[in-house]
Design an enzyme around this catalytic site. Structure first.
Site, PDB file in Angstrom:
ATOM      1  N   GLU A 154       3.787   0.283   1.127  1.00  0.00           N
ATOM      2  CA  GLU A 154       4.114   1.690   0.839  1.00  0.00           C
ATOM      3  C   GLU A 154       5.411   2.077   1.547  1.00  0.00           C
ATOM      4  O   GLU A 154       6.310   2.686   0.951  1.00  0.00           O
ATOM      5  CB  GLU A 154       3.001   2.622   1.336  1.00  0.00           C
ATOM      6  CG  GLU A 154       1.629   2.419   0.687  1.00  0.00           C
ATOM      7  CD  GLU A 154       0.771   1.351   1.354  1.00  0.00           C
ATOM      8  OE1 GLU A 154       1.282   0.611   2.225  1.00  0.00           O
ATOM      9  OE2 GLU A 154      -0.423   1.271   1.006  1.00  0.00           O
ATOM     10  N   ASP A 159     -10.344   0.411  -7.633  1.00  0.00           N
ATOM     11  CA  ASP A 159     -11.604   0.748  -6.968  1.00  0.00           C
ATOM     12  C   ASP A 159     -11.622   2.131  -6.315  1.00  0.00           C
ATOM     13  O   ASP A 159     -12.623   2.515  -5.718  1.00  0.00           O
ATOM     14  CB  ASP A 159     -11.939  -0.326  -5.923  1.00  0.00           C
ATOM     15  CG  ASP A 159     -10.820  -0.548  -4.912  1.00  0.00           C
ATOM     16  OD1 ASP A 159      -9.680  -0.114  -5.173  1.00  0.00           O
ATOM     17  OD2 ASP A 159     -11.083  -1.152  -3.861  1.00  0.00           O
TER      18      ASP A 159
HETATM   19  N1  UDP Z   1      -5.966  -6.921  -5.842  1.00  0.00           N
HETATM   20  C1  UDP Z   1      -5.320  -7.931  -6.527  1.00  0.00           C
HETATM   21  N2  UDP Z   1      -5.431  -9.226  -6.070  1.00  0.00           N
HETATM   22  C2  UDP Z   1      -6.152  -9.558  -4.969  1.00  0.00           C
HETATM   23  C3  UDP Z   1      -6.789  -8.537  -4.263  1.00  0.00           C
HETATM   24  C4  UDP Z   1      -6.674  -7.214  -4.722  1.00  0.00           C
HETATM   25  O1  UDP Z   1      -4.685  -7.673  -7.544  1.00  0.00           O
HETATM   26  O2  UDP Z   1      -6.208 -10.737  -4.624  1.00  0.00           O
HETATM   27  C5  UDP Z   1      -5.847  -5.535  -6.309  1.00  0.00           C
HETATM   28  C6  UDP Z   1      -7.176  -4.760  -6.354  1.00  0.00           C
HETATM   29  O3  UDP Z   1      -7.783  -4.875  -7.633  1.00  0.00           O
HETATM   30  C7  UDP Z   1      -6.767  -3.341  -6.016  1.00  0.00           C
HETATM   31  C8  UDP Z   1      -5.532  -3.526  -5.139  1.00  0.00           C
HETATM   32  O4  UDP Z   1      -5.040  -4.840  -5.398  1.00  0.00           O
HETATM   33  O5  UDP Z   1      -6.435  -2.599  -7.168  1.00  0.00           O
HETATM   34  C9  UDP Z   1      -5.845  -3.397  -3.651  1.00  0.00           C
HETATM   35  O6  UDP Z   1      -6.844  -4.333  -3.308  1.00  0.00           O
HETATM   36  P1  UDP Z   1      -8.208  -3.881  -2.602  1.00  0.00           P
HETATM   37  O7  UDP Z   1      -8.781  -2.706  -3.311  1.00  0.00           O
HETATM   38  O8  UDP Z   1      -9.067  -5.075  -2.493  1.00  0.00           O
HETATM   39  O9  UDP Z   1      -7.646  -3.498  -1.186  1.00  0.00           O
HETATM   40  P2  UDP Z   1      -7.993  -2.297  -0.211  1.00  0.00           P
HETATM   41  O10 UDP Z   1      -6.725  -1.524  -0.097  1.00  0.00           O
HETATM   42  O11 UDP Z   1      -9.095  -1.491  -0.790  1.00  0.00           O
HETATM   43  O12 UDP Z   1      -8.375  -2.971   1.043  1.00  0.00           O
HETATM   44 MN    MN Z   2      -9.315  -0.834  -2.693  1.00  0.00          MN
END
Ligand code: UDP
Ligand code: MN
Length: 338
Positions: A247, A164
């Site tokens: 990370e 995303d």
């Molecule tokens: N993701 C996943 N399983 C989940 C939730 C998220 O594989 O249950 C993946 C999602 O597609 C993304 C990454 O993990 O590539 C980080 O998730 P997200 O973008 O929702 O988190 P953010 O860091 O934006 O809060």
């Molecule tokens: Mn994200």
């Protein structure tokens, strides 16, 4: 393209023995079974940006690791990302889906782009599903690390690129020559809307990020790239299931020192990647009688495809009745479709 049967039931077999050690930076080996759904190492793109593919043959390969998961936004997110990656030469796309079974729709989508890729099924172990916060994308990234290890890839550059985020094409030229670990700002992170190394005289000396929490490396997943020649010297490379610390613990597992970090993006003054987020909504259910979802109109084929993409489904009994209108007036389904 190599295909593995899609009805292969995946059993998540992470052993209990590993769970007591999630606080260790090196404790959990990347020992989950790896499930490849489909892969194609072949680059079928003829031109990339304004040059034939052959013009780029000498460049190190970027292994772009994308965790993804089934939800109604998944396919549009991956398409948007793919249309960025299509402009990036010498890129291998490792797409790891957080689902037990292989998704054939994804196989077809990914192979259609002509970008070298591997699609794997890497479900989050069930014991973490209900935890808040959950380790999002961790099982996926672990699977990709495992893939790199199994393929014995010891050159090129690793980058964790969520499905995303928003990527500037200059990011790829910046990270491609990473010697050990490069770092750069990420826009739209948390309270400060940015997470960035502090650079003085061309050297990283500290970090600006609103969530320190004891992290030695308070950076976002999208804010660094790693040379695989460098990483391969660290057999204990790992990304533990520890939300918020992925990370930090990953970078600790590869023995990084602050003086070794290569700042990118004009000494970390430019934003080349944005932590954009897409609103998530449940897959839609629309009441639309199945007797009308045949070849008499477009709606049958359309809803079959929406269902495969996890976007929406038609139901005989559930959801709001689909409004079908003509000249500003709602019509009965049978009037239009029978
Ligand atoms: N993701 C996943 N399983 C989940 C939730 C998220 O594989 O249950 C993946 C999602 O597609 C993304 C990454 O993990 O590539 C980080 O998730 P997200 O973008 O929702 O988190 P953010 O860091 O934006 O809060
Ligand atoms: Mn994200």
């Amino acid at each position: 393209m190599q295909m593995i049967p899609h009805d292969y039931p995946f059993k998540a077999t992470i052993s209990k023995r590993n769970h007591g050690r999630i606080h260790s930076t090196t404790g959990i080996a990347l020992n989950e079974p790896l499930h490849i759904c489909s892969e194609s190492p072949e680059d079928r793109r003829v031109y990339i940006q304004d040059k034939p593919r052959s013009a780029y043959a000498q460049l190190p390969v970027i292994y772009f690791v994308t965790p993804t998961y089934p939800r109604r936004e998944q396919i549009p997110e991956l398409k948007r990302l793919a249309y960025t990656l299509l402009h990036v030469p010498r890129l291998y796309w490792l797409v790891a889906n957080d689902q037990e079974r292989c998704d054939t729709f994804l196989d077809t989508l990914l192979s259609g782009f002509g970008i070298p890729y591997a699609h794997m099924a890497s479900p989050m172990p069930s014991e973490f599903r209900k935890s808040k916060p959950a380790p999002r994308g961790v099982a996926n990234r672990r699977a990709a690390l495992q893939w790199l290890h199994q393929q014995n890839i010891t050159n090129g550059v690793l980058y964790f690129g969520d499905d995303d985020n928003t990527y500037d094409l200059r990011l790829f030229s910046e990270i491609r020559q990473t010697q050990r670990v490069s770092m750069f700002p990420v826009g739209l992170i948390a309270e400060y809307a940015v997470s960035v190394p502090v650079v003085r005289d061309g050297k990283v000396v500290a970090f600006l990020d609103s969530w320190v929490a004891g992290r030695r490396w308070p950076v976002d997943m999208a804010g660094f790239a790693v040379s695989l020649a460098y990483m391969s010297q660290y057999p204990n490379v790992n990304m533990p299931y520890k939300p918020g610390y992925e990370e930090d613990l990953f970078l600790r597992s590869i023995g990084l020192r602050i003086d070794q970090i290569e700042p990118k993006g004009a000494n970390c003054t430019e934003i080349l990647v944005w932590h954009t987020q897409t609103k998530n909504k449940k897959s839609a259910v629309v009441r639309l009688n199945s007797e009308f979802l045949d070849g008499r109109s477009n709606l049958g084929a359309l809803f079959r495809s929406l269902k495969l993409m996890g976007v929406a489904s038609a139901s005989d009994t559930e959801g709001p009745v689909a409004m079908i209108s003509k000249n500003g007036k709602t019509k009965s389904h049978s009037y239009i479709l029978s």
